[in-house]
Design an enzyme around this catalytic site. Structure first.
Site, short mmCIF file in Angstrom:
data_model
loop_
_atom_site.label_atom_id
_atom_site.label_comp_id
_atom_site.label_asym_id
_atom_site.label_seq_id
_atom_site.Cartn_x
_atom_site.Cartn_y
_atom_site.Cartn_z
N ASP A 5 -33.13 29.24 -30.39
CA ASP A 5 -32.31 28.34 -31.19
C ASP A 5 -32.92 26.96 -31.35
O ASP A 5 -33.51 26.40 -30.43
CB ASP A 5 -30.91 28.21 -30.56
CG ASP A 5 -30.15 29.52 -30.65
OD1 ASP A 5 -30.13 30.08 -31.75
OD2 ASP A 5 -29.62 29.98 -29.63
N GLU B 130 -20.87 36.55 -36.44
CA GLU B 130 -21.62 36.46 -35.18
C GLU B 130 -21.04 35.32 -34.36
O GLU B 130 -20.90 34.20 -34.86
CB GLU B 130 -23.10 36.18 -35.45
CG GLU B 130 -23.88 37.37 -35.97
CD GLU B 130 -25.36 37.02 -36.13
OE1 GLU B 130 -25.84 36.04 -35.52
OE2 GLU B 130 -26.05 37.72 -36.89
#
Length: 267
Positions: A63, A52
């Protein structure tokens, strides 16, 4: 030139050979673009099954602090979408692991969905993951991604109701990304034990591969997730930290390789 596989095909191969897929995540451009290229090649050589690659974004909602900091460092160096696409173009001829581009929707919208998908596919990407698009709004992006030969990977979380989880599993391409905890990405000392139940729950609704991520910090957790029955283990923050927060790019690469190898060996 290394043999490239689509995400779904690679995950199916892993299943057939009873190999737990190792899926590392990197933020493109941290500590610099050259290191990203080297890190992707190194992860492929160590045995990553899918990689990824995160497009740095100024407001990364999903995040935690490690990946936010990495994205900020990359943005400060002027790492824009075109440079990330260049990295993919540069590296894919030399690796066998398919690349999944991880990006928030805004950069896609700014470029235009069709153009974006066409550009990342022609650069060599195999999949796409857009964490801030809810299930109800994925129809068009899935169709367009699919028309360009890209797998749109979707996320399910511990708070996703069962009927919705079933729909997500149905619509997800490549694999189902099971978020192991509520909250943002980041390293945790232990992984929530209810992951095991969530994997079983998903198993009842889909025969697609299930990969678990968010909060996997090392080999012990990776092995735990494998033992709980996951088809793949996704590792982000721990690798991003190893690579981006070292005292030099070379030290970062060495630390990344050591950690990645320990995780690959554990699963």
């Amino acid at each position: 030139m290394a043999q490239q596989h689509g995400v779904a095909q690679r995950m199916a191969e892993c299943k057939e050979t009873k190999r737990t897929a190792f899926i590392p995540f990197l933020v493109a451009g941290d500590p610099n673009l050259e290191s990203t290229v080297e890190a992707i090649k190194a992860l492929d050589a160590i045995g990553a099954d899918v990689i990824e690659l995160g497009v740095p974004y100024s407001d990364p909602l999903a995040d935690g602090p490690t990946i936010q900091a990495a994205a900020t460092r990359a943005l400060q160096q002027g790492v824009i979408l075109d440079k990330v696409i260049d990295v993919v173009r540069q590296v894919t001829p030399h690796i066998s692991a398919p690349i999944v581009m991880f990006t928030y929707f805004n950069p896609i919208m700014a470029r235009g969905l069709d153009t974006f998908c066409e550009q990342i596919k022609s650069a060599g990407a195999s999949g796409l993951l857009v964490p801030d698009i809810p299930l109800e709004e994925t129809t068009e992006i899935r169709q367009v991604a699919s028309s360009h030969g890209l797998d749109l990977v979707m996320l399910a979380t511990p708070t996703t109701p069962t009927p919705r989880m079933k729909l997500i599993a149905e619509k997800s391409m490549g694999f189902v990304y099971l978020v192991s905890l509520t909250g943002v990405t980041g390293m945790r000392g232990t992984t929530e034990s209810r992951v095991e139940g969530l994997i079983e729950q998903l198993r009842e609704t889909t025969d697609k591969s299930i990969a678990v991520g968010f909060g996997v910090s090392g080999p012990d957790q990776a092995k735990q997730i494998k033992d709980w029955g996951a088809d793949g283990v996704i590792v982000g923050s721990a690798l991003v930290k190893a690579l981006g927060e070292a005292s030099s790019p070379q030290e970062g690469l060495d630390a990344l390789k050591t950690l990645a190898k320990s995780i690959r060996d554990a699963i």
